[in-house]
Design a protein around this motif. Structure first.
Motif, PDB file in Angstrom:
ATOM      1  N   UNK A 188     -29.681  79.953 -39.210  1.00 13.16           N
ATOM      2  CA  UNK A 188     -28.555  80.477 -39.997  1.00 13.16           C
ATOM      3  C   UNK A 188     -28.163  79.606 -41.197  1.00 13.16           C
ATOM      4  N   UNK A 189     -28.416  78.301 -41.139  1.00 19.04           N
ATOM      5  CA  UNK A 189     -28.025  77.440 -42.267  1.00 19.04           C
ATOM      6  C   UNK A 189     -29.209  76.884 -43.051  1.00 19.04           C
ATOM      7  N   UNK A 190     -30.388  76.814 -42.444  1.00 20.83           N
ATOM      8  CA  UNK A 190     -31.553  76.217 -43.103  1.00 20.83           C
ATOM      9  C   UNK A 190     -32.554  77.250 -43.612  1.00 20.83           C
ATOM     10  N   UNK A 191     -32.571  78.421 -43.017  1.00 18.61           N
ATOM     11  CA  UNK A 191     -33.543  79.438 -43.403  1.00 18.61           C
ATOM     12  C   UNK A 191     -33.173  80.111 -44.709  1.00 18.61           C
ATOM     13  N   UNK A 192     -34.197  80.546 -45.441  1.00 22.32           N
ATOM     14  CA  UNK A 192     -33.978  81.308 -46.666  1.00 22.32           C
ATOM     15  C   UNK A 192     -34.821  82.576 -46.618  1.00 22.32           C
ATOM     16  N   UNK A 193     -34.446  83.509 -47.473  1.00 21.98           N
ATOM     17  CA  UNK A 193     -35.120  84.800 -47.489  1.00 21.98           C
ATOM     18  C   UNK A 193     -35.618  85.104 -48.892  1.00 21.98           C
ATOM     19  N   UNK A 194     -36.750  85.792 -48.945  1.00 24.86           N
ATOM     20  CA  UNK A 194     -37.374  86.120 -50.223  1.00 24.86           C
ATOM     21  C   UNK A 194     -37.851  87.566 -50.218  1.00 24.86           C
ATOM     22  N   UNK A 195     -38.118  88.056 -51.437  1.00 25.52           N
ATOM     23  CA  UNK A 195     -38.815  89.327 -51.557  1.00 25.52           C
ATOM     24  C   UNK A 195     -40.157  89.050 -52.224  1.00 25.52           C
ATOM     25  N   UNK A 196     -41.113  89.926 -51.979  1.00 19.25           N
ATOM     26  CA  UNK A 196     -42.465  89.753 -52.490  1.00 19.25           C
ATOM     27  C   UNK A 196     -42.573  90.426 -53.860  1.00 19.25           C
ATOM     28  N   UNK A 197     -42.781  89.616 -54.904  1.00 17.07           N
ATOM     29  CA  UNK A 197     -42.949  90.146 -56.258  1.00 17.07           C
ATOM     30  C   UNK A 197     -44.401  90.498 -56.553  1.00 17.07           C
ATOM     31  N   UNK A 198     -45.321  89.791 -55.909  1.00 16.01           N
ATOM     32  CA  UNK A 198     -46.748  90.069 -56.077  1.00 16.01           C
ATOM     33  C   UNK A 198     -47.439  89.751 -54.760  1.00 16.01           C
ATOM     34  N   UNK A 199     -48.290  90.640 -54.316  1.00 17.60           N
ATOM     35  CA  UNK A 199     -48.929  90.504 -53.019  1.00 17.60           C
ATOM     36  C   UNK A 199     -50.192  89.662 -53.025  1.00 17.60           C
ATOM     37  N   UNK A 200     -50.721  89.446 -51.840  1.00 18.81           N
ATOM     38  CA  UNK A 200     -51.938  88.672 -51.639  1.00 18.81           C
ATOM     39  C   UNK A 200     -51.951  88.098 -50.240  1.00 18.81           C
ATOM     40  N   UNK A 201     -52.752  87.077 -50.032  1.00 22.48           N
ATOM     41  CA  UNK A 201     -52.917  86.475 -48.713  1.00 22.48           C
ATOM     42  C   UNK A 201     -52.417  85.035 -48.720  1.00 22.48           C
ATOM     43  N   UNK A 202     -51.711  84.663 -47.651  1.00 21.90           N
ATOM     44  CA  UNK A 202     -51.289  83.275 -47.442  1.00 21.90           C
ATOM     45  C   UNK A 202     -51.792  82.837 -46.072  1.00 21.90           C
ATOM     46  N   UNK A 203     -52.325  81.618 -46.032  1.00 19.99           N
ATOM     47  CA  UNK A 203     -52.819  81.043 -44.788  1.00 19.99           C
ATOM     48  C   UNK A 203     -52.227  79.657 -44.586  1.00 19.99           C
ATOM     49  N   UNK A 204     -52.170  79.222 -43.343  1.00 18.37           N
ATOM     50  CA  UNK A 204     -51.759  77.856 -43.041  1.00 18.37           C
ATOM     51  C   UNK A 204     -52.688  76.912 -43.797  1.00 18.37           C
ATOM     52  N   UNK A 205     -52.105  75.864 -44.383  1.00 17.58           N
ATOM     53  CA  UNK A 205     -52.865  74.912 -45.172  1.00 17.58           C
ATOM     54  C   UNK A 205     -52.800  75.163 -46.664  1.00 17.58           C
ATOM     55  N   UNK A 206     -52.369  76.364 -47.066  1.00 20.16           N
ATOM     56  CA  UNK A 206     -52.258  76.697 -48.489  1.00 20.16           C
ATOM     57  C   UNK A 206     -51.107  75.944 -49.142  1.00 20.16           C
ATOM     58  N   UNK A 207     -51.194  75.802 -50.459  1.00 23.62           N
ATOM     59  CA  UNK A 207     -50.158  75.125 -51.238  1.00 23.62           C
ATOM     60  C   UNK A 207     -49.148  76.147 -51.762  1.00 23.62           C
ATOM     61  N   UNK A 208     -47.854  75.835 -51.606  1.00 19.70           N
ATOM     62  CA  UNK A 208     -46.763  76.664 -52.116  1.00 19.70           C
ATOM     63  C   UNK A 208     -46.050  75.856 -53.200  1.00 19.70           C
ATOM     64  N   UNK A 209     -45.948  76.427 -54.391  1.00 22.53           N
ATOM     65  CA  UNK A 209     -45.316  75.704 -55.496  1.00 22.53           C
ATOM     66  C   UNK A 209     -44.146  76.510 -56.060  1.00 22.53           C
ATOM     67  N   UNK A 210     -43.195  75.797 -56.626  1.00 23.08           N
ATOM     68  CA  UNK A 210     -42.106  76.447 -57.339  1.00 23.08           C
ATOM     69  C   UNK A 210     -42.595  76.711 -58.757  1.00 23.08           C
ATOM     70  N   UNK A 211     -42.512  77.970 -59.191  1.00 21.06           N
ATOM     71  CA  UNK A 211     -42.951  78.307 -60.545  1.00 21.06           C
ATOM     72  C   UNK A 211     -41.775  78.502 -61.478  1.00 21.06           C
ATOM     73  N   UNK A 212     -40.593  78.741 -60.900  1.00 14.45           N
ATOM     74  CA  UNK A 212     -39.397  78.935 -61.716  1.00 14.45           C
ATOM     75  C   UNK A 212     -38.166  78.782 -60.838  1.00 14.45           C
ATOM     76  N   UNK A 213     -37.237  77.910 -61.266  1.00 10.75           N
ATOM     77  CA  UNK A 213     -35.984  77.777 -60.523  1.00 10.75           C
ATOM     78  C   UNK A 213     -34.984  78.780 -61.044  1.00 10.75           C
TER      79      UNK A 213
END
Length: 145
Positions: free
Chosen positions: A119-144
């Protein structure tokens, strides 16, 4: 930069998610086969690996997905990021839409530990562009936001 530790889904709402290792993300829908997917603002949930580890250090025995999170990611304090922040992982682009959530009925984790971090640490997102994500992949911030 963040690293995806787990990719989790559940077939029914109100149940713990299971780490499936890889998943297909569908634009404006969420994760294929996940009960929380749909045309709304909480398509994919993210939780910081560091926060999960801190909770485990307090004695909690929880698997990845136990809090209902879709992605466990190392390297970010998600709750500190502004709404509108965009993330990229491979072809997938996610936009942060909500920080935290109200917990209406206490989950099993809360009943055992007297606390739950989602309830305090989790965040929610919507998918703007689809594809595949797997464990080990890199997640980057592209725009704050």
């Amino acid at each position: 930069m963040g690293k995806v530790i787990a990719v989790c889904v559940s077939e029914q709402k109100g149940t713990q998610k299971k780490n499936v290792g890889t998943a297909q993300f569908v634009e404006d829908w969420g994760i294929q086969g996940d009960a929380h997917a749909g045309k709304w603002h909480r398509q994919v949930s993210l939780l910081s690996h560091e926060q999960v580890e801190a909770f485990r250090a307090r004695g909690a025995v929880v698997d990845d997905g136990a809090f209902g999170e879709n992605l466990v990611v190392e390297g970010y304090d998600f709750k500190a990021l502004p709404i509108g922040t965009k993330f990229r992982c491979n072809d997938v682009v996610l936009e942060l839409t909500q920080v935290g959530k109200q917990c209406h009925s206490h989950c099993e984790i809360y009943k055992v530990m007297g606390d739950c971090i989602m309830p305090r640490e989790g965040v929610f997102t919507k998918v703007l562009h689809g594809g595949t994500i797997s464990a080990g992949d890199e997640l980057t911030i592209v725009e704050e936001g």
